[in-house]
Design a protein around this motif. Sequence first.
Motif, PDB file in Angstrom:
ATOM      1  N   CYS A   1      14.047 -12.023  12.267  1.00  0.00           N
ATOM      2  CA  CYS A   1      15.069 -11.124  12.343  1.00  0.00           C
ATOM      3  C   CYS A   1      14.321  -9.756  13.116  1.00  0.00           C
ATOM      4  O   CYS A   1      14.804  -9.304  13.966  1.00  0.00           O
ATOM      5  CB  CYS A   1      15.650 -10.496  11.291  1.00  0.00           C
ATOM      6  N   LEU A   2      12.993  -9.574  12.575  1.00  0.00           N
ATOM      7  CA  LEU A   2      12.331  -8.307  13.334  1.00  0.00           C
ATOM      8  C   LEU A   2      12.156  -8.894  14.534  1.00  0.00           C
ATOM      9  O   LEU A   2      12.082  -7.829  15.607  1.00  0.00           O
ATOM     10  CB  LEU A   2      11.068  -8.160  12.332  1.00  0.00           C
ATOM     11  N   ALA A   3      11.569 -10.057  15.097  1.00  0.00           N
ATOM     12  CA  ALA A   3      11.365 -10.448  16.246  1.00  0.00           C
ATOM     13  C   ALA A   3      12.463 -10.388  17.187  1.00  0.00           C
ATOM     14  O   ALA A   3      12.172 -10.029  18.333  1.00  0.00           O
ATOM     15  CB  ALA A   3      10.642 -11.647  16.138  1.00  0.00           C
ATOM     16  N   MET A   4      13.577 -10.745  16.702  1.00  0.00           N
ATOM     17  CA  MET A   4      14.583 -10.818  17.569  1.00  0.00           C
ATOM     18  C   MET A   4      15.158  -9.348  17.964  1.00  0.00           C
ATOM     19  O   MET A   4      15.654  -9.209  18.957  1.00  0.00           O
ATOM     20  CB  MET A   4      15.886 -11.644  17.060  1.00  0.00           C
ATOM     21  N   ALA A   5      15.095  -8.511  16.879  1.00  0.00           N
ATOM     22  CA  ALA A   5      15.576  -7.181  17.088  1.00  0.00           C
ATOM     23  C   ALA A   5      14.476  -6.451  18.191  1.00  0.00           C
ATOM     24  O   ALA A   5      15.019  -5.701  19.028  1.00  0.00           O
ATOM     25  CB  ALA A   5      15.467  -6.371  15.663  1.00  0.00           C
ATOM     26  N   PHE A   6      13.190  -6.793  17.844  1.00  0.00           N
ATOM     27  CA  PHE A   6      12.390  -6.273  18.909  1.00  0.00           C
ATOM     28  C   PHE A   6      12.620  -6.826  20.465  1.00  0.00           C
ATOM     29  O   PHE A   6      12.660  -6.061  21.442  1.00  0.00           O
ATOM     30  CB  PHE A   6      10.791  -6.625  18.838  1.00  0.00           C
ATOM     31  N   TYR A   7      12.995  -8.024  20.444  1.00  0.00           N
ATOM     32  CA  TYR A   7      13.215  -8.528  21.866  1.00  0.00           C
ATOM     33  C   TYR A   7      14.686  -8.114  22.386  1.00  0.00           C
ATOM     34  O   TYR A   7      14.728  -7.639  23.562  1.00  0.00           O
ATOM     35  CB  TYR A   7      13.548 -10.142  21.651  1.00  0.00           C
ATOM     36  N   VAL A   8      15.758  -7.940  21.506  1.00  0.00           N
ATOM     37  CA  VAL A   8      16.752  -7.338  22.149  1.00  0.00           C
ATOM     38  C   VAL A   8      16.628  -5.819  22.474  1.00  0.00           C
ATOM     39  O   VAL A   8      17.228  -5.499  23.553  1.00  0.00           O
ATOM     40  CB  VAL A   8      17.925  -7.372  21.057  1.00  0.00           C
ATOM     41  N   VAL A   9      16.192  -5.031  21.656  1.00  0.00           N
ATOM     42  CA  VAL A   9      16.172  -3.410  21.951  1.00  0.00           C
ATOM     43  C   VAL A   9      14.951  -3.138  23.115  1.00  0.00           C
ATOM     44  O   VAL A   9      15.369  -2.543  23.971  1.00  0.00           O
ATOM     45  CB  VAL A   9      15.582  -2.858  20.678  1.00  0.00           C
ATOM     46  N   PHE A  10      13.770  -3.818  23.086  1.00  0.00           N
ATOM     47  CA  PHE A  10      12.673  -3.434  24.175  1.00  0.00           C
ATOM     48  C   PHE A  10      12.498  -4.344  25.186  1.00  0.00           C
ATOM     49  O   PHE A  10      12.547  -3.890  26.340  1.00  0.00           O
ATOM     50  CB  PHE A  10      11.504  -3.447  23.559  1.00  0.00           C
ATOM     51  N   LEU A  11      12.925  -5.731  24.973  1.00  0.00           N
ATOM     52  CA  LEU A  11      12.527  -6.584  26.232  1.00  0.00           C
ATOM     53  C   LEU A  11      13.898  -6.801  27.017  1.00  0.00           C
ATOM     54  O   LEU A  11      13.741  -7.449  28.266  1.00  0.00           O
ATOM     55  CB  LEU A  11      11.898  -7.805  25.691  1.00  0.00           C
ATOM     56  N   LYS A  12      15.099  -6.840  26.513  1.00  0.00           N
ATOM     57  CA  LYS A  12      16.330  -7.470  27.253  1.00  0.00           C
ATOM     58  C   LYS A  12      16.830  -6.222  27.938  1.00  0.00           C
ATOM     59  O   LYS A  12      17.121  -5.002  27.549  1.00  0.00           O
ATOM     60  CB  LYS A  12      17.433  -8.064  26.203  1.00  0.00           C
TER      61      LYS A  12
END
Length: 74
Positions: A63-74
């Motif tokens: 969940c933390l990794a996916m949140a980081f991906y959605v907020v910062f990388l996408k």
Amino acid sequence: MTNVYSFDGILVFGLLFICTCAYLKKVPRLNSWLLSEKKGVWGVFYKAAVIGTRLHIAVAISCLAMAFYVVFLK
């Protein structure tokens, strides 16, 4: 905004579904009503709750990794 038909949208939906079912397993009234069936269509909720409680560290990290991906990388 995450699209449901993309791969990362499916991952977000799966993680949220697992986390929600694991939380609902802790609520006594909802546990007996929603998570009592272990087979069939309603068994999916039970199986997601079991995954969420047994693999809680892996699910939390995901969940933390996916949140980081959605907020910062996408």
